[in-house]
Design a protein around this motif. Structure first.
Motif, PDB file in Angstrom:
ATOM      1  N   HIS A 112      43.751  37.715  41.696  1.00  0.00           N
ATOM      2  CA  HIS A 112      44.628  38.887  41.644  1.00  0.00           C
ATOM      3  C   HIS A 112      45.074  39.197  43.066  1.00  0.00           C
ATOM      4  O   HIS A 112      44.244  39.263  43.977  1.00  0.00           O
ATOM      5  CB  HIS A 112      43.894  40.105  41.077  1.00  0.00           C
ATOM      6  CG  HIS A 112      43.604  40.017  39.614  1.00  0.00           C
ATOM      7  ND1 HIS A 112      42.809  39.038  39.058  1.00  0.00           N
ATOM      8  CD2 HIS A 112      44.013  40.801  38.576  1.00  0.00           C
ATOM      9  CE1 HIS A 112      42.737  39.214  37.746  1.00  0.00           C
ATOM     10  NE2 HIS A 112      43.458  40.273  37.430  1.00  0.00           N
ATOM     11  N   HIS A 114      45.805  41.574  45.734  1.00  0.00           N
ATOM     12  CA  HIS A 114      45.512  42.958  46.084  1.00  0.00           C
ATOM     13  C   HIS A 114      46.391  43.359  47.264  1.00  0.00           C
ATOM     14  O   HIS A 114      46.516  42.593  48.221  1.00  0.00           O
ATOM     15  CB  HIS A 114      44.063  43.121  46.549  1.00  0.00           C
ATOM     16  CG  HIS A 114      43.005  42.757  45.548  1.00  0.00           C
ATOM     17  ND1 HIS A 114      42.830  41.477  45.057  1.00  0.00           N
ATOM     18  CD2 HIS A 114      42.031  43.522  44.980  1.00  0.00           C
ATOM     19  CE1 HIS A 114      41.804  41.468  44.217  1.00  0.00           C
ATOM     20  NE2 HIS A 114      41.306  42.691  44.145  1.00  0.00           N
ATOM     21  N   LEU A 186      38.312  38.867  40.686  1.00  0.00           N
ATOM     22  CA  LEU A 186      37.699  40.189  40.568  1.00  0.00           C
ATOM     23  C   LEU A 186      36.200  40.106  40.285  1.00  0.00           C
ATOM     24  O   LEU A 186      35.773  39.307  39.469  1.00  0.00           O
ATOM     25  CB  LEU A 186      38.363  40.966  39.429  1.00  0.00           C
ATOM     26  CG  LEU A 186      39.878  41.175  39.546  1.00  0.00           C
ATOM     27  CD1 LEU A 186      40.383  41.964  38.338  1.00  0.00           C
ATOM     28  CD2 LEU A 186      40.247  41.866  40.839  1.00  0.00           C
ATOM     29  N   PRO A 187      35.432  40.972  40.957  1.00  0.00           N
ATOM     30  CA  PRO A 187      35.832  41.812  42.090  1.00  0.00           C
ATOM     31  C   PRO A 187      35.666  41.060  43.406  1.00  0.00           C
ATOM     32  O   PRO A 187      34.814  40.179  43.519  1.00  0.00           O
ATOM     33  CB  PRO A 187      34.823  42.958  42.005  1.00  0.00           C
ATOM     34  CG  PRO A 187      33.574  42.299  41.471  1.00  0.00           C
ATOM     35  CD  PRO A 187      34.041  41.226  40.516  1.00  0.00           C
ATOM     36  N   VAL A 225      44.242  45.012  37.355  1.00  0.00           N
ATOM     37  CA  VAL A 225      42.925  45.260  37.950  1.00  0.00           C
ATOM     38  C   VAL A 225      42.368  46.487  37.235  1.00  0.00           C
ATOM     39  O   VAL A 225      42.903  47.595  37.390  1.00  0.00           O
ATOM     40  CB  VAL A 225      43.024  45.525  39.457  1.00  0.00           C
ATOM     41  CG1 VAL A 225      41.635  45.800  40.035  1.00  0.00           C
ATOM     42  CG2 VAL A 225      43.676  44.341  40.183  1.00  0.00           C
ATOM     43  N   THR A 229      36.908  48.299  38.409  1.00  0.00           N
ATOM     44  CA  THR A 229      36.663  47.201  39.347  1.00  0.00           C
ATOM     45  C   THR A 229      36.187  47.691  40.705  1.00  0.00           C
ATOM     46  O   THR A 229      35.263  47.117  41.291  1.00  0.00           O
ATOM     47  CB  THR A 229      37.945  46.359  39.525  1.00  0.00           C
ATOM     48  OG1 THR A 229      38.427  45.955  38.236  1.00  0.00           O
ATOM     49  CG2 THR A 229      37.664  45.119  40.363  1.00  0.00           C
ATOM     50  N   ALA A 238      48.660  43.991  39.011  1.00  0.00           N
ATOM     51  CA  ALA A 238      48.650  43.071  40.138  1.00  0.00           C
ATOM     52  C   ALA A 238      49.385  41.793  39.735  1.00  0.00           C
ATOM     53  O   ALA A 238      49.932  41.690  38.639  1.00  0.00           O
ATOM     54  CB  ALA A 238      47.216  42.760  40.553  1.00  0.00           C
TER      55      ALA A 238
END
Length: 306
Positions: A112, A114, A186-187, A225, A229, A238
């Motif tokens: 993902h 971020h 994640l995470p 997300v 999380t 995301a």
């Protein structure tokens, strides 16, 4: 055609746990296995370290070691130039090495993207980064490539700096930057640690997904997300990118088979190092476009339909 040759895998139940039989198959595999990973605060490193530990237990003639790197982009180069034997990389980065003797063992899980900012600041959208000091990721990282693409298609111009994950976290806390990008499963431990001590926000990226797909292909997808999380964040859209485990096509077939088997039959052990390993799925693992699967990996997947 290669995918059709593997017909029936989608109906195959998950492989059995690691057994003594794995040891006899593992005896065929020999040589070094240098695993190119990423930052110690991110998923690649934890996943790769766990793979190395399993190799030591179940592939007795393989010497496994872990390389700490800037991640995806340098990882691919390390495999191609022989500095590493196996590596984690994002699908969009792997796509740039099509036709260069790079092969995949498996699609592992989705990263993902971020974009992390301080919760107390006035930054709520990607466009709010215009003109601000932002880390796009370390030199040689997949994060940096993808971040630059996101900013390009979104027509956002920043004061661009390149810091790895740990340095980005510190710089945000110190006020040296106003945001940072990071691509991870994640995470992400370093971001989770930050969120527990310093209120953060993740910027929503839904507007960028279709723009990325239109310009660079279907390596990008909309992913969420979940609110659980990281401490204090709400559910945030995301950008998802598949991760592959890649090798040179010249890797010996027994070694490629042995490592692929460890991924699946050691999945529960690997998931103790990071929960992203639990997302490995034999139905999706064979989908590694545009890279071919290594013949050793194909042998493992075909055996699962027997």
């Amino acid at each position: 055609m290669r995918r059709r040759a593997l017909l029936g895998l989608a109906a195959v139940p998950f492989a059995a746990p690691l057994l003594a039989a794995c040891e006899s198959d593992g005896a065929e595999a020999t040589g070094d296995l240098r695993i190119a990973t990423g930052s110690p605060g991110a998923v690649y490193y934890r996943y790769g370290t766990a793979i190395a530990e399993l190799c030591k237990r179940y592939l007795p003639n393989v010497h496994a070691s872990v390389l700490t790197t800037a991640a995806s982009q340098i990882n691919v180069q390390n495999v191609l130039d022989g500095t590493a034997d196996v590596a984690f990389t994002q699908a969009d980065i792997a796509a740039g090495s099509e036709g260069k003797q790079l092969a995949a063992l498996a699609r592992l899980y989705d990263d993902h993207i971020h974009v992390v900012v301080a919760a107390a600041g006035g930054i709520a959208h990607l466009r709010d980064l215009h003109g601000r000091r932002v880390s796009v990721g370390g030199v040689g990282s997949g994060t940096a490539v993808t971040a630059d693409r996101v900013l390009e298609v979104s027509a956002v111009t920043i004061d661009r700096v390149q810091l790895g994950l740990d340095d980005s976290v510190k710089a945000l806390r110190d006020g040296a930057i106003e945001a940072f990008f990071f691509s991870g499963g994640l995470p992400v431990a370093a971001i989770a640690d930050l969120a527990r001590e310093y209120p953060i926000r993740l910027l929503p990226l839904e507007e960028s997904v279709q723009l990325l797909r239109a310009r660079y292909g279907d390596y990008y997808a909309e992913r969420v997300v979940p609110a659980s999380t990281y401490t204090g964040i709400t559910a945030t859209v995301a950008i998802g990118i598949a991760n592959y485990l890649v090798v040179r096509m010249s890797m010996s077939e027994p070694l490629a088979y042995g490592v692929t088997r460890l991924l699946f039959e050691g999945r529960d052990e690997l998931a103790k190092a990071h929960q992203a390993a639990a997302r490995l799925n034999i139905r999706s693992a064979i989908s590694t476009p545009p890279l071919p699967l290594h013949p050793g990996a194909i042998r493992y997947y075909r055996a699962q339909k027997a």
